[in-house]
Design an enzyme around this catalytic site. Structure first.
Site, PDB file in Angstrom:
ATOM      1  N   GLU A 300       0.760  -1.173   0.078  1.00  0.00           N
ATOM      2  CA  GLU A 300       0.221   0.047  -0.030  1.00  0.00           C
ATOM      3  C   GLU A 300       0.859   1.198   0.072  1.00  0.00           C
ATOM      4  O   GLU A 300       0.468   2.167   0.773  1.00  0.00           O
ATOM      5  CB  GLU A 300      -0.942  -0.020   1.210  1.00  0.00           C
ATOM      6  CG  GLU A 300      -1.786  -1.170   1.053  1.00  0.00           C
ATOM      7  CD  GLU A 300      -2.859  -1.276   2.355  1.00  0.00           C
ATOM      8  OE1 GLU A 300      -2.481  -0.849   3.620  1.00  0.00           O
ATOM      9  OE2 GLU A 300      -3.933  -1.526   1.951  1.00  0.00           O
TER      10      GLU A 300
HETATM   11  N1  IFG Z   1      -4.262  -4.029   4.652  1.00  0.00           N
HETATM   12  C1  IFG Z   1      -2.995  -3.604   4.917  1.00  0.00           C
HETATM   13  C2  IFG Z   1      -2.872  -3.782   6.808  1.00  0.00           C
HETATM   14  C3  IFG Z   1      -4.008  -3.749   7.329  1.00  0.00           C
HETATM   15  C4  IFG Z   1      -5.092  -4.809   6.853  1.00  0.00           C
HETATM   16  C5  IFG Z   1      -6.337  -4.915   7.573  1.00  0.00           C
HETATM   17  C6  IFG Z   1      -1.827  -5.772   4.161  1.00  0.00           C
HETATM   18  C7  IFG Z   1      -0.707  -6.013   3.738  1.00  0.00           C
HETATM   19  C8  IFG Z   1      -5.441  -4.351   5.649  1.00  0.00           C
HETATM   20  N2  IFG Z   1      -1.971  -4.069   4.326  1.00  0.00           N
HETATM   21  O1  IFG Z   1      -2.739  -6.332   4.486  1.00  0.00           O
HETATM   22  O2  IFG Z   1      -2.030  -2.936   7.367  1.00  0.00           O
HETATM   23  O3  IFG Z   1      -4.619  -2.643   7.623  1.00  0.00           O
HETATM   24  O4  IFG Z   1      -7.054  -6.201   7.172  1.00  0.00           O
END
Ligand code: IFG
Length: 484
Positions: A300
């Site tokens: 992200e």
């Molecule tokens: N995505 C984010 C996490 C977390 C997650 C919660 C990944 C690799 C959603 N990144 O999962 O930091 O916020 O379900």
């Protein structure tokens, strides 16, 4: 023999019974510091259940009746983690090629003893039969996010105990994020003292000193679990950017962040100090981590320029390799130039193929099956649901080898259950989300696909519920399971 989790590779019940006696001994050959330490796990558990002495006898002179024999044995078909366990009315015979194999055989033996709840005091009985068992995947992991909310050394140790009981062998600690930095770094001490002072909602901050981290590494290693530390970069870095103004492109420190948005932060990739920071952090972390893996995040990075991101990942892998470790990253690293030693962790299932094309291997943590922070259903009091609702059957009924057309068994290092802590405050919150789904992932990681099916798992896990209840483990009584 009908409630083991994970299901062994092969199992042949013989419908009789072995009963521990007050004179039972645990015989160990060869008696090395490792085999004696592993035997102690078995002795301690059985002593707790029976108050018997159960002495450990190193290198016993000869065989005797009603004994438990633990032996190391050269047998390449058992590999690094397999074991053979034979129970007869006259004795228990466990053999493996390594202490790890003995340890996993002991976890199986302890599950075979009648559930604690059904146990008359002072007895320990187990159905007889023979088991030959080897794991399907080498990487059998659980990830715990200690950055959104911080959890104590004691809580992590209790989680490690449960991972070991189900033959998981990797604990991935998500040590830094926008809301918190959780590991002491001596050359950048404000990372922990300032970056560690925040959390989601500001309720649960803190950090592990390097001694505490060493303590966790050692505790995990005694149970054949490798700690995989993650420092998430270049995104998810607001806590570091709050600790050091010079890490920000504009030279101004960020405010600590207590919300749960993602994708808004980025290290300043065109400043050399950023790479000094990374080198210092990775050097100190590598020195604290006997395991061969360092996870550098990579997910992200919406606030990072795409081209800069690609150059960044390549440069970080060089640093990780310089300190003798293999880079693990979330699957987004697959878009960049990575080495064949790199490991990409799938979570959305978008970039695995690109990682594999470069010779890298993948770990599967698909949100819709292995994200244990997903709500079970709309009523779940904890968790998120961006990947959907994940009931016990959703966590269990999938096969990593057919999850994606681009990814075959040989590309898969293993699977990992990810538990993010935006909505978790206590250890009970962790175990409510983990059980009974973590045990589903543990079975997928260990057992042959052909032997697995949801109907069998839901019956077996019901017996474990009785044991979790007896041991005070807070878990989710899924309506999909007829709990005992
Ligand atoms: N995505 C984010 C996490 C977390 C997650 C919660 C990944 C690799 C959603 N990144 O999962 O930091 O916020 O379900």
């Amino acid at each position: 023999m009908n409630h083991l989790i994970p299901l062994p590779a092969s199992l042949l019940p013989t419908q009789l019974e072995f009963q521990l006696g007050p004179d039972t001994q645990i015989l160990v050959a060869p008696a090395t510091p490792e085999t004696l330490r592993v035997s102690e796990f078995l002795a301690a558990a059985l002593r707790r259940a029976t108050d018997y002495a159960l002495p450990i006898v190193p290198d016993p002179p000869a065989h005797a009746r009603d004994q438990i024999f633990l032996t190391l044995h050269d047998d390449s078909t058992l590999g690094a983690e397999g074991y053979e366990l034979n129970l007869t009315p006259d004795g228990v015979f466990l053999r493996a090629q390594t202490p790890a194999g003995l340890f996993y055989g002991i976890q199986t033996l302890l599950q075979l003893g009648a559930p604690l709840s059904a146990q008359e005091p002072k007895t320990w009985r187990a159905a007889t039969g023979s088991i030959r068992d080897v794991p399907r995947f080498a990487w059998r992991g659980a990830m715990l996010d200690v950055a959104r909310h911080f959890f104590s050394v004691q809580d992590i140790k209790r989680y490690i105990d449960w991972l070991a009981a189900y033959k998981l062998n990797r604990l991935h600690l998500h040590l830094s994020d926008d809301q918190g930095w959780r590991i002491e770094i001596k050359t950048w001490d404000k990372l922990a003292t300032i970056g560690g002072s925040g959390s989601v909602g500001g309720k649960k901050s803190g950090y592990y000193t390097q001694d505490e981290y060493r303590e966790l590494v050692a505790y995990a290693a005694e149970r054949f679990i490798v700690i995989v530390p993650e420092i998430d970069t270049p995104g998810h870095t607001n806590a570091a950017l709050a600790a050091y103004p010079e890490l920000n492109c504009d030279g101004v420190a960020r405010e600590l962040y207590t919300g749960i948005e993602v994708g808004f932060s980025s290290l300043c990739l065109d400043k050399e100090i950023t790479y000094q920071f990374l080198e210092d952090v990775i050097r100190e972390l590598a020195a604290l981590t006997p395991g061969e893996f360092i996870h550098i995040g990579g997910d992200e990075a919406h606030a990072t320029d795409k081209t800069a991101y690609t150059q960044f990942i390549a440069r970080v892998e060089t640093i990780v390799e310089k300190y003798g470790k293999r880079m693990v990253g979330w699957e987004e690293i697959g878009q960049t130039k990575i080495s064949a030693r790199a490991i990409a962790q799938l979570w959305r299932g978008e970039y695995g193929a690109q990682a594999i094309q470069q010779g890298a291997q993948v770990i599967l943590s698909p949100g819709k099956h292995a994200y244990l922070d997903m709500q079970y259903n709309e009523q779940s009091p904890l968790g998120l649901h961006w990947a959907g609702y994940v009931e016990a059957q959703d966590a269990y009924a999938w096969d990593p080898a057919t999850f994606s057309a681009d990814i075959g068994e040989s590309n898969i290092l293993g699977v990992e259950a990810a538990l993010w802590s935006e909505t978790l405050l206590t250890f009970d919150d962790i175990t409510f989300m983990a059980f009974p789904r973590l045990t589903a992932i543990a079975e997928i990681a260990w057992s042959p696909q052909a032997a697995r099916n949801w109907e069998s798992y839901r019956q077996r896990v019901a017996a474990h519920g009785a044991r979790w209840q007896a041991l005070g483990l807070h878990f989710y009584r899924s309506p999909q399971i007829d709990w005992e």
